[in-house]
Design a protein around this motif. Structure first.
Motif, PDB file in Angstrom:
ATOM      1  N   GLU A  52       0.834  -1.196   0.000  1.00  0.00           N
ATOM      2  CA  GLU A  52       0.000   0.000   0.000  1.00  0.00           C
ATOM      3  C   GLU A  52       0.887   1.272   0.000  1.00  0.00           C
ATOM      4  O   GLU A  52       0.639   2.217  -0.757  1.00  0.00           O
ATOM      5  CB  GLU A  52      -0.912  -0.046   1.234  1.00  0.00           C
ATOM      6  CG  GLU A  52      -1.837   1.118   1.437  1.00  0.00           C
ATOM      7  CD  GLU A  52      -2.927   1.245   0.376  1.00  0.00           C
ATOM      8  OE1 GLU A  52      -2.899   0.502  -0.616  1.00  0.00           O
ATOM      9  OE2 GLU A  52      -3.787   2.132   0.548  1.00  0.00           O
ATOM     10  N   VAL A  53       1.931   1.253   0.823  1.00  0.00           N
ATOM     11  CA  VAL A  53       2.842   2.410   0.887  1.00  0.00           C
ATOM     12  C   VAL A  53       3.440   2.657  -0.503  1.00  0.00           C
ATOM     13  O   VAL A  53       3.422   3.789  -1.021  1.00  0.00           O
ATOM     14  CB  VAL A  53       3.972   2.169   1.929  1.00  0.00           C
ATOM     15  CG1 VAL A  53       5.063   3.236   1.823  1.00  0.00           C
ATOM     16  CG2 VAL A  53       3.399   2.141   3.344  1.00  0.00           C
ATOM     17  N   GLU A  54       3.944   1.599  -1.123  1.00  0.00           N
ATOM     18  CA  GLU A  54       4.593   1.760  -2.440  1.00  0.00           C
ATOM     19  C   GLU A  54       3.603   2.249  -3.499  1.00  0.00           C
ATOM     20  O   GLU A  54       3.937   3.090  -4.330  1.00  0.00           O
ATOM     21  CB  GLU A  54       5.228   0.426  -2.868  1.00  0.00           C
ATOM     22  CG  GLU A  54       6.500   0.139  -2.104  1.00  0.00           C
ATOM     23  CD  GLU A  54       6.955  -1.311  -2.215  1.00  0.00           C
ATOM     24  OE1 GLU A  54       8.096  -1.596  -1.821  1.00  0.00           O
ATOM     25  OE2 GLU A  54       6.163  -2.153  -2.686  1.00  0.00           O
ATOM     26  N   ARG A  55       2.388   1.698  -3.431  1.00  0.00           N
ATOM     27  CA  ARG A  55       1.379   2.121  -4.402  1.00  0.00           C
ATOM     28  C   ARG A  55       1.096   3.616  -4.253  1.00  0.00           C
ATOM     29  O   ARG A  55       1.094   4.367  -5.230  1.00  0.00           O
ATOM     30  CB  ARG A  55       0.088   1.315  -4.172  1.00  0.00           C
ATOM     31  CG  ARG A  55      -0.977   1.494  -5.245  1.00  0.00           C
ATOM     32  CD  ARG A  55      -2.269   0.769  -4.877  1.00  0.00           C
ATOM     33  NE  ARG A  55      -2.946   1.313  -3.712  1.00  0.00           N
ATOM     34  CZ  ARG A  55      -3.626   2.449  -3.680  1.00  0.00           C
ATOM     35  NH1 ARG A  55      -3.736   3.185  -4.771  1.00  0.00           N
ATOM     36  NH2 ARG A  55      -4.207   2.861  -2.561  1.00  0.00           N
ATOM     37  N   LEU A  56       0.935   4.055  -3.027  1.00  0.00           N
ATOM     38  CA  LEU A  56       0.594   5.463  -2.789  1.00  0.00           C
ATOM     39  C   LEU A  56       1.737   6.397  -3.190  1.00  0.00           C
ATOM     40  O   LEU A  56       1.522   7.383  -3.909  1.00  0.00           O
ATOM     41  CB  LEU A  56       0.233   5.676  -1.306  1.00  0.00           C
ATOM     42  CG  LEU A  56      -1.113   5.099  -0.855  1.00  0.00           C
ATOM     43  CD1 LEU A  56      -1.172   4.957   0.667  1.00  0.00           C
ATOM     44  CD2 LEU A  56      -2.249   6.001  -1.339  1.00  0.00           C
ATOM     45  N   VAL A  57       2.944   6.095  -2.736  1.00  0.00           N
ATOM     46  CA  VAL A  57       4.043   7.057  -2.977  1.00  0.00           C
ATOM     47  C   VAL A  57       4.475   7.104  -4.441  1.00  0.00           C
ATOM     48  O   VAL A  57       5.046   8.095  -4.894  1.00  0.00           O
ATOM     49  CB  VAL A  57       5.286   6.796  -2.090  1.00  0.00           C
ATOM     50  CG1 VAL A  57       4.944   6.925  -0.625  1.00  0.00           C
ATOM     51  CG2 VAL A  57       5.939   5.460  -2.387  1.00  0.00           C
ATOM     52  N   SER A  58       4.197   6.027  -5.176  1.00  0.00           N
ATOM     53  CA  SER A  58       4.624   6.038  -6.576  1.00  0.00           C
ATOM     54  C   SER A  58       3.631   6.796  -7.464  1.00  0.00           C
ATOM     55  O   SER A  58       3.928   7.113  -8.607  1.00  0.00           O
ATOM     56  CB  SER A  58       4.818   4.605  -7.093  1.00  0.00           C
ATOM     57  OG  SER A  58       3.586   3.929  -7.025  1.00  0.00           O
TER      58      SER A  58
END
Ligand code: PMP
Length: 418
Positions: A161-167
């Motif tokens: 979820e973190v990676e999806r959001l920050v990318s």
């Protein structure tokens, strides 16, 4: 739980009766904030008498620590904290008595200073692994940063979820992390989570990780959990300026009269030192020296923390025993059994936490507000309660746990069977 409706009604009536007794003679117990108890504070009293000879006031044999100067801290303190944080001496800055104020300093510096101050952006957002530390969230809210909750699991924030959001979103400028014995879940980030945070591709080029290692030496057992050094990983992968690491002695010596420190890349240290120079001519170096003389080195810090653990472990053990005794085989609540830190976290049935906290409040047991550990104080599932047992005497904690057990069972059964 497999109770017939009749059995449940009988049990609820029994619990109600018990609750009425408490209502008639309420207790006066507070387990809301993670502060050391008196016995713990006494462990550091000898520190106060350690500066008593003329040579004690001289740092590195030349600098008079009673006077102005040494903006980023005395050498001896930098050495100790750089070893604790796992950074170079030149990557370490010693602050005043509060790591929170260093975090605030970093955030305001990012907002107003540097080549691309965040204040020029239309919107600034931060990821907030939740449940998390309420003061992180109130600081972020105060600065007008939009908070995006991210769920935690046993390894740290859910990284997919973190990676999806920050990318995808350049307005997401950072994330709060409490990597060791997280407040309040007690989770220590796995190596994989640390690596992914350090290496992930972020749409914001100045993405910032605030790595609040408040509990880095606060072990309760012989299992010493340690989050991997994120600054080292960030440097290895070319993201040296992404992370700021913090710690303080608030829960090693004295909260309010401890020493805080940060570690970051040399460029970040230069940025913050410049900003600091407009705020102060230097922090309290006498306190820095007192701490260095008392805590000496990481081995001595560990020996000192073992004394804290000896006081705290029985409290955490008591909570564990009480919860097992009452709830084993009854799926009404889950709880953490942390190997360190200051909190036990309860996951109640959805929609029950606020009612449990209110029921406790009425009988004189104050625990942290149910939503407090979520951004904006809002937990959509209303299922999280933080217990902060450290300042409470064992006998009081025993009483509080009876009441907590009662209120959890009562509120949950009422919810299930009403
Ligand atoms: N960070 C966390 C995660 C904490 O739990 C606390 C204390 N409750 C602090 C920071 C406060 O640290 P300081 O006293 O150094 O400001």
């Amino acid at each position: 739980m497999d109770l017939s409706r009749e059995a449940a009604t009988n049990r609820i009536a029994e619990l109600e009766k018990e609750y009425q007794h408490y209502l008639k003679s309420p207790m006066n117990l507070t387990i809301t904030r993670g502060v050391p108890g008196k016995e713990q504070l006494a462990l550091s009293e000898p520190m106060l008498g350690l500066l008593n000879k003329p040579e004690d006031f001289i740092s590195q044999e030349t600098i008079d620590i009673r006077n102005y100067g040494e903006l980023t801290g005395i050498y001896e303190a930098k050495k100790l904290f750089s070893e604790l944080l796992g950074a170079g001496i030149e990557e370490t800055v010693i602050g005043g008595n509060s790591s929170l104020s260093l975090m605030y300093l970093v955030l305001t510096t990012k907002f107003f200073m540097g080549e691309h101050p965040w204040q020029a952006e239309e919107k600034v957002k931060f990821l907030c692994p939740s449940p998390g530390y309420d003061r992180h969230f109130s600081m972020t809210e105060h600065l007008g940063i939009e908070m995006i909750p991210v769920e935690m699991d046993e390894n740290g924030p859910k990284m997919d979820e973190v990676e999806r959001l920050v990318s995808n979103d350049a307005a997401i400028k950072g994330i709060w992390c409490v990597p060791t014995y997280s407040n309040p879940t007690g989770v220590t980030y796995s190596d994989e989570v640390v690596d992914r945070l350090a290496t992930m591709t972020t749409k914001a080029p100045d993405f910032t990780i605030l790595w609040d290692n408040a509990y880095l030496v606060h072990h309760l057992t012989d299992v010493h959990e340690t989050a991997k050094n994120i600054l080292t990983t960030c440097k290895t992968v070319g993201n040296a300026d992404r992370v700021w690491m913090f710690c303080s002695t608030s829960k090693i010596t004295f909260p309010g009269a401890g020493v805080a420190a940060l570690a970051a890349s040399k460029a970040n240290v230069a940025l913050i030192a410049d900003e600091l120079s407009y705020q102060t001519i230097g922090y309290d170096k006498l306190n820095q020296m007192r701490h260095v003389k008392f805590l000496q080195n990481p081995e001595q810090v560990a020996a000192h923390m073992a004394k804290h653990a000896a006081i705290l472990k029985p409290k955490f053990d008591l909570i564990k025993e009480k919860l097992h005794e009452r709830f084993d085989g009854k799926p009404l609540v889950e709880w953490t059994e942390p190997a360190g830190g200051y909190f036990v976290h309860l996951t109640t049935l959805d929609g029950c936490a606020t009612k449990i906290v209110a029921a406790l409040d009425k009988i004189g047991v104050k625990v942290t507000n149910a939503g407090a550990t979520y951004p904006y104080g809002k937990n959509p599932r209303d299922n999280s309660i933080r217990l902060a047992p450290t300042p409470v005497a064992l006998a009081d904690l025993d009483q509080a746990m009876n009441a907590i057990g009662l209120c959890i069972e009562l509120v949950s059964l009422e919810k299930m069977y009403s």
